[in-house]
Design an enzyme around this catalytic site. Structure first.
Site, short mmCIF file in Angstrom:
data_model
loop_
_atom_site.label_atom_id
_atom_site.label_comp_id
_atom_site.label_asym_id
_atom_site.label_seq_id
_atom_site.Cartn_x
_atom_site.Cartn_y
_atom_site.Cartn_z
N ARG A 69 40.45 36.76 -71.96
CA ARG A 69 41.62 37.20 -71.22
C ARG A 69 42.74 37.50 -72.21
O ARG A 69 42.95 36.76 -73.17
CB ARG A 69 42.09 36.12 -70.25
CG ARG A 69 41.21 36.00 -69.01
CD ARG A 69 41.74 34.98 -68.05
NE ARG A 69 41.54 33.63 -68.55
CZ ARG A 69 42.47 32.88 -69.11
NH1 ARG A 69 43.71 33.33 -69.21
NH2 ARG A 69 42.20 31.68 -69.55
N TYR A 197 36.47 42.75 -69.59
CA TYR A 197 36.21 41.30 -69.67
C TYR A 197 36.40 40.64 -68.31
O TYR A 197 37.39 40.91 -67.62
CB TYR A 197 37.11 40.63 -70.72
CG TYR A 197 36.96 39.13 -70.66
CD1 TYR A 197 35.79 38.54 -71.13
CD2 TYR A 197 37.91 38.33 -70.04
CE1 TYR A 197 35.60 37.17 -70.99
CE2 TYR A 197 37.72 36.96 -69.91
CZ TYR A 197 36.56 36.39 -70.39
OH TYR A 197 36.37 35.05 -70.24
N GLY A 198 35.52 39.74 -67.97
CA GLY A 198 35.52 39.06 -66.67
C GLY A 198 36.89 38.68 -66.14
O GLY A 198 37.31 39.12 -65.07
N LYS A 206 40.57 35.46 -61.26
CA LYS A 206 41.89 34.98 -61.69
C LYS A 206 43.01 35.76 -61.01
O LYS A 206 44.03 35.20 -60.64
CB LYS A 206 42.01 35.09 -63.20
CG LYS A 206 40.92 34.37 -63.97
CD LYS A 206 40.92 32.91 -63.67
CE LYS A 206 39.94 32.16 -64.55
NZ LYS A 206 39.90 30.74 -64.22
N HIS A 226 43.56 26.10 -59.99
CA HIS A 226 42.52 26.28 -61.02
C HIS A 226 41.75 24.97 -61.14
O HIS A 226 41.93 24.20 -62.07
CB HIS A 226 43.23 26.63 -62.34
CG HIS A 226 42.32 27.08 -63.43
ND1 HIS A 226 42.66 26.99 -64.76
CD2 HIS A 226 41.09 27.65 -63.40
CE1 HIS A 226 41.68 27.48 -65.50
NE2 HIS A 226 40.71 27.87 -64.71
N SER A 248 41.15 26.29 -69.28
CA SER A 248 39.91 27.04 -69.46
C SER A 248 39.08 26.46 -70.61
O SER A 248 39.64 26.06 -71.64
CB SER A 248 40.24 28.49 -69.79
OG SER A 248 41.10 28.99 -68.81
N CYS A 250 37.42 23.67 -70.90
CA CYS A 250 37.53 22.23 -71.18
C CYS A 250 36.54 21.43 -70.35
O CYS A 250 36.72 20.23 -70.14
CB CYS A 250 38.94 21.73 -70.91
SG CYS A 250 40.13 22.26 -72.15
N LYS A 252 35.16 22.14 -66.99
CA LYS A 252 35.17 22.06 -65.52
C LYS A 252 33.77 22.26 -64.97
O LYS A 252 33.33 21.55 -64.06
CB LYS A 252 36.11 23.11 -64.90
CG LYS A 252 37.58 22.76 -65.08
CD LYS A 252 38.48 23.37 -63.99
CE LYS A 252 38.41 24.87 -63.93
NZ LYS A 252 38.87 25.49 -65.21
N ASP A 277 35.67 26.32 -60.58
CA ASP A 277 36.84 26.95 -61.23
C ASP A 277 38.07 27.08 -60.33
O ASP A 277 39.17 26.96 -60.82
CB ASP A 277 36.44 28.35 -61.74
CG ASP A 277 37.43 28.93 -62.74
OD1 ASP A 277 37.89 28.18 -63.62
OD2 ASP A 277 37.76 30.12 -62.65
N ARG A 375 29.53 34.38 -71.99
CA ARG A 375 29.50 33.87 -70.62
C ARG A 375 28.17 34.12 -69.91
O ARG A 375 27.43 35.03 -70.26
CB ARG A 375 30.59 34.59 -69.80
CG ARG A 375 32.01 34.36 -70.31
CD ARG A 375 32.54 33.06 -69.83
NE ARG A 375 33.88 32.77 -70.31
CZ ARG A 375 34.78 32.07 -69.63
NH1 ARG A 375 34.49 31.60 -68.44
NH2 ARG A 375 35.95 31.81 -70.15
C1 OXD Z 1 38.99 30.91 -67.48
C2 OXD Z 1 37.73 31.18 -66.77
O1 OXD Z 1 39.30 31.59 -68.46
O2 OXD Z 1 37.44 30.44 -65.83
O3 OXD Z 1 39.72 30.00 -67.05
O4 OXD Z 1 37.02 32.12 -67.12
MN MN Z 2 39.00 29.09 -65.27
#
Ligand code: OXD
Ligand code: MN
Length: 595
Positions: A69, A197-198, A206, A226, A248, A250, A252, A277, A375
């Site tokens: 991002r 990018y996603g 997001k 989030h 992000s 970490c 989740k 997420d 990813r």
């Molecule tokens: C982020 C994701 O960047 O979930 O937080 O892709």
């Molecule tokens: Mn995220």
């Protein structure tokens, strides 16, 4: 064409601007998906992976300048700068539309524009929001089909005059100079250009489910966060749910899919994944807070994922998954750093360069075979631990909210806020070391309130006020906790094994939420007494366990100076209640140091 006049008029406007050769409506059927994959393969956007080892899976390499991002190119376009606040980049709506339209003009000539109606949440549920994304990227279409409920059902839910978020996406030529990720929360619109990018291009995630939704949530009296959502079933068969906000990359996804450590599994503990997420939370008729996961798939970080760190994720991604920027073997299998299978023969790195593990650090791909933010995009339905309630339109009731950070020092393994207001302060002053999901220097400390810094669609001072207001409105609020799995000792080694063992911490949290289990009061909150955490069989030395829970008021005094500097950025817009919490913490620390 649809039956919805506003929708058709908007599509006609964008078509006249971008001038695609063809406009294709996505209906979400399996036959259509097969056709789209055929096209994507023949245009070189994706490759099929080995059909025996990774059936239905696709491989994609993105432009090397388009792998994360780009927060510096992400804007909130509200009528006033103050509405966006000091932590967001702001652009006026006029400038935003003018610039994005200029970039998009004629950009789809010779291409197809896809129309993707999609629903975040179950179509028809009071929790859900409908979006329609226009895009010139087939890779984006294939990802949206996994990450959202896309196609006919979403369009039907819209009817002839339903409200929808207008999402315009043009990858154009992926030129960073044309990259803009613009949000118009007052208009229910998103424009994203110059990136595939996603996080920049899958606009349901997001952009809609966090930035636009958080703005709507404040108006409508709910929370868009989030956060992962996970259920913990104990040996008596009772299932309780928590949500957890971590910045992000970490962990989740790992916590959402945790496998209980053997002794707890044998006793009958089970984990039920609801989301990894995003959580949308509303006050239920019973006075509790209820959560849904508005997504339909997982967009997870590949490196580090293996059968030890996340066996459920490994099971989930065996089929029908899109892999982006991982390493690719000659045999059509994938690999990444931390994979627990051997490097396939003839591996090429994420840039397509032959990968030689012996020359790590010297080749052009930053020394990695897979990009650190590479990813997988996988259907949630394939997750072995998926909760039977994950599509319950009412959501699941939440017993505890966790805020988590990546801190090598200072923050103990877990502590409990004194009450909701204090919990909001704890979330508002969350600071974490930077990861590869954002561009910028990895390791640097940054404040990331509620892990929403990059995702809050309005002034974060107002966001804290909204959290405080919600606390007053929830008759039976969940308790709030802070966790840190990443504390290190003086030699730089992690003190806590993490992963499955995190269930020990979650069990203490759930017990505290029921009013059970012991804690000692410290200036920052309640910390487990040494005997309150069940550490039987956990490979942690007693002195390390002590260090993990240690609160050093002298260190915290420095931390709150830096918290004060951060909070001052919000000026007079910051609620006096936040400052009162700050002063109270300062006072508790002062008396504790004096004692
Ligand atoms: C982020 C994701 O960047 O979930 O937080 O892709
Ligand atoms: Mn995220």
């Amino acid at each position: 064409m649809s039956r919805h006049r506003t929708l058709d008029a908007w599509i006609a406007d964008i078509t006249a601007l971008a001038r695609p050769d063809r406009v294709v409506w996505v209906d979400g059927t399996p036959e259509e998906k097969e056709r789209l994959i055929e096209d994507a393969v023949s245009w070189g956007e994706v490759e099929r992976l080995n059909p025996d080892k990774f059936p239905g899976c696709l491989y994609h390499r993105s432009d090397p300048s388009d792998v994360a991002r780009t927060e510096e190119l992400t804007f909130i376009c509200t009528s006033s700068r103050e509405e966006a606040g000091p932590t967001n980049h702001w652009m006026s709506p006029e400038d935003g539309y003018r610039r994005a339209r200029a970039v998009l003009k004629d950009s789809m000539r010779g291409r197809t524009m896809y129309v993707i109606p999609f629903s975040m949440g179950l179509p028809g549920s009071e929790f859900s929001k409908i979006g329609v994304q226009l895009t010139d990227s087939l890779y984006v279409v294939l990802n949206m089909l996994i990450m959202t409920r896309a196609g006919r059902a979403a369009l039907d839910a819209l009817g002839t005059n339903g409200e929808f978020v207008r999402c315009v996406h043009g990858k154009i030529d992926l030129d960073i100079k044309k990259r803009l990720i613009l949000h118009f929360p007052e208009d229910n619109a998103i424009w994203s250009t110059g990136s595939g990018y996603g996080g920049n291009a899958l606009l349901g995630k997001k952009c809609l489910a966090l930035r636009i939704a958080s703005h709507a949530a404040r108006r409508e009296g709910w929370l868009a966060e989030h956060m992962l959502i996970v259920g913990i079933e104990d040996p008596s068969g009772r299932t309780e749910y928590i949500t957890a906000a971590f910045p992000s990359a970490c962990g989740k996804t790992n916590l959402a899919m945790l496998i209980p450590p053997e002794p707890l599994r044998r006793r009958g503990y089970k984990i039920w994944t609801v989301g990894d997420d995003i959580a949308w939370l509303r006050i239920g008729a019973d006075g509790r807070l209820w959560a849904v996961n508005p997504e339909f798939g997982f967009f997870g970080v590949a490196p580090g994922t293996n059968s030890r760190t996340n066996r459920n994720a490994i099971e989930t991604i065996r089929k029908n998954t899109i892999f982006t920027n991982v390493a690719l073997g000659r045999d059509g299998t994938v690999w990444w750093e931390g994979a627990d299978w051997p490097l396939p023969p003839g591996t090429k790195d994420w840039l397509g360069v032959p990968y030689d593990p012996k020359s790590v650090g010297q080749n052009g791909a930053m020394g990695y075979a897979a990009h650190p933010n590479s990813r997988f995009t996988a259907p949630a339905s394939q997750c072995p631990s998926l909760s039977p309630h994950w599509e319950d339109p009412r959501g699941v009731p939440i017993s505890a909210i966790l805020f988590g950070a990546r801190r090598e020092r200072l923050a103990p393994l877990v502590y409990e806020a004194f009450d909701w207001k204090h919990g909001v302060y704890v979330g508002a002053t969350m600071a974490s070391e930077r990861t590869a999901a954002q561009t910028g220097k990895v390791g640097e400390l940054r404040y990331d309130p509620m892990a929403m810094l990059p995702f809050c669609g309005y002034n974060m001072a107002d966001y804290f006020t909204h959290w405080l207001d919600m606390g007053r409105r929830i008759p039976k609020p969940p308790k709030i906790f802070h966790v840190n799995w990443f504390r290190k000792n003086a030699e730089g080694k992690f003190l806590w094994p993490g992963f499955g063992e995190n269930l020990r911490v979650v069990n203490w949290i759930l017990a505290r939420s029921r009013g059970e289990s012991k804690a000692q009061e410290t200036p920052i909150g309640y910390v487990p007494t040494p005997d309150a955490l069940d550490l039987s069989g956990v490979p942690v030395k007693p002195e390390d366990a002590e260090e993990l829970l240690k609160v050093r008021p002298e260190e915290w005094e420095k931390e709150i100076e830096s918290q004060q500097r951060f909070l001052s950025r919000f000026g007079s817009r910051l609620s006096p209640e936040i400052w009162r919490e700050h002063e109270a913490l300062k006072e508790r620390l002062r008396s504790s140091v004096a004692a």
